[in-house]
Design a protein around this motif. Structure first.
Motif, PDB file in Angstrom:
ATOM      1  N   THR A 175       1.103  -9.619  -0.602  1.00 10.68           N
ATOM      2  CA  THR A 175       1.947  -8.427  -0.724  1.00 10.68           C
ATOM      3  C   THR A 175       3.275  -8.823  -1.372  1.00 10.68           C
ATOM      4  N   ARG A 189       5.794  -6.571  -4.374  1.00 11.94           N
ATOM      5  CA  ARG A 189       7.154  -6.066  -4.171  1.00 11.94           C
ATOM      6  C   ARG A 189       8.055  -7.259  -3.844  1.00 11.94           C
ATOM      7  N   ASP A 242      10.722  -9.462  -1.450  1.00 10.82           N
ATOM      8  CA  ASP A 242      11.113  -9.763  -0.060  1.00 10.82           C
ATOM      9  C   ASP A 242      12.540 -10.299  -0.089  1.00 10.82           C
ATOM     10  N   ASN A 282       8.034 -14.630  -4.513  1.00 15.78           N
ATOM     11  CA  ASN A 282       7.771 -13.324  -5.128  1.00 15.78           C
ATOM     12  C   ASN A 282       7.390 -13.482  -6.598  1.00 15.78           C
ATOM     13  N   SER A 318       1.708  -1.672   3.046  1.00 12.92           N
ATOM     14  CA  SER A 318       2.135  -1.054   1.784  1.00 12.92           C
ATOM     15  C   SER A 318       1.833   0.444   1.737  1.00 12.92           C
TER      16      SER A 318
END
Ligand SMILES: NC(=O)c1ccc[n+]([C@@H]2O[C@H](COP(=O)([O-])OP(=O)(O)OC[C@H]3O[C@@H](n4cnc5c(N)ncnc54)[C@H](O)[C@@H]3O)[C@@H](O)[C@H]2O)c1
Length: 276
Positions: free
Chosen positions: A153, A157, A159, A166, A258
């Protein structure tokens, strides 16, 4: 309710699978499930004792499949290339590659040490590139196969305080799409699994930060972390012939994280705001 491991099907009988990071966590669960469904699994891990431990557990005769451990650092391109050639020559086939090994580094771009940034990208992104670069030609030579990359995840997006991870995982997600369209006509299906928080030695470190683990779990509609086997089950589906129509998919296994907008749960509304 948590996942129940039935391990009865045998979708991988006679097949050879390579799992990077197979000595721990999600990789280990994937190795165990592949072997439970009949595969011979090559555990690629830089931690030799971890890889050997999982191979020994698989080879105890309780599952139809078998395993071997290969000590390998996936950031070492010549070593990866040599291992891919050796593995596919010894087994004369290569059906599945699961690119699972990955690491993270804490710190905003202003804080993270440059070496930690580079190491995160080297293992988490370049490791996937190296293994794919080495194993794809071997797979093509032997009639095709399936590759499952482990994203996150965190690849979809941002963090707080995690830009290296990321960036690396975001790249893995899109690399998977690119690999998928490049190699589907070579007979190789590539897909990407994006887990939310999973109970593994890697995530265990988050428990050492006061209150942080509970704060993470609070974000999940399920109010719990995933189990490695829950992720492995989806990896196996994508690696199996059952997923023949899935090419370049990004599959979330995130306990609903999500699906949530981030708005808080609504307290009981006053009568004036309900009804017609
Ligand atoms: N645990 C989570 O919450 C979570 C969530 C989303 C995604 N992921 C991803 O899933 C994957 C597995 O995570 P995990 O939590 O099971 O991790 P883990 O730390 O339990 O296992 C990772 C394994 O990879 C091996 N490894 C590390 N660097 C390597 C290298 N250079 N070469 C070869 N092997 C190497 C380690 O020795 C270890 O056995 C990672 O890509 C991780 O980013 C984890």
């Amino acid at each position: 309710m948590n996942f129940v491991d039935t391990g009865t099907a045998a979708r991988f009988e006679g097949r050879v699978a390579v799992v990077t990071g197979g000595g721990s966590g999600i990789g280990e669960a994937t190795v165990r499930r592949l072997a439970a469904e009949g595969a011979h699994v090559v555990i690629v891990d830089s931690n030799a004792p971890a890889g050997n431990r999982v191979a020994d557990a698989v080879n105890d005769g309780k599952v139809p499949g078998t395993a071997e451990a290969v000590e390998l650092d996936i950031t070492d391109w010549p070593a990866v290339q040599a291992a891919a050639s050796d593995i596919s020559t010894r087994h004369d086939r290569l059906d599945v590659l699961v690119n699972c090994a990955g690491i993270g580094a804490f710190g905003t771009v202003a804080e993270v040490a440059f070496d930690d940034w580079k190491r995160t990208l080297d293992v988490t992104l370049n490791g996937v590139f190296h293994c794919s670069r080495a194993f794809v030609p071997e797979m093509v030579r032997r009639g095709g196969g399936a590759i499952v990359n482990i994203g996150s995840t965190a690849g979809l997006r941002g963090d707080y305080g995690l830009p290296a991870y990321n960036a690396a995982k975001g790249a893995v997600v899109n690399l998977s799409r690119s690999m998928a369209i490049d190699h589907i006509r070579d007979g190789i299906r590539v897909n990407c699994v994006c887990p939310g928080i999973v109970e593994t030695p890697q995530s265990e470190k988050l428990r050492r930060i006061d209150g942080y683990w509970d704060a993470i779990i609070e974000q999940y509609p399920t109010r719990r972390a995933l189990e490695p086997g829950e992720v492995a089950a989806v990896v196996l589906f994508l690696a199996s012939d059952d997923a023949s129509g899935m090419v370049g998919a990004t599959v979330l296994v995130d306990g609903g994280l999500s699906s949530w907008t981030g708005q808080p749960e609504r307290p009981p509304a006053p009568a004036a705001l309900t009804g017609s």
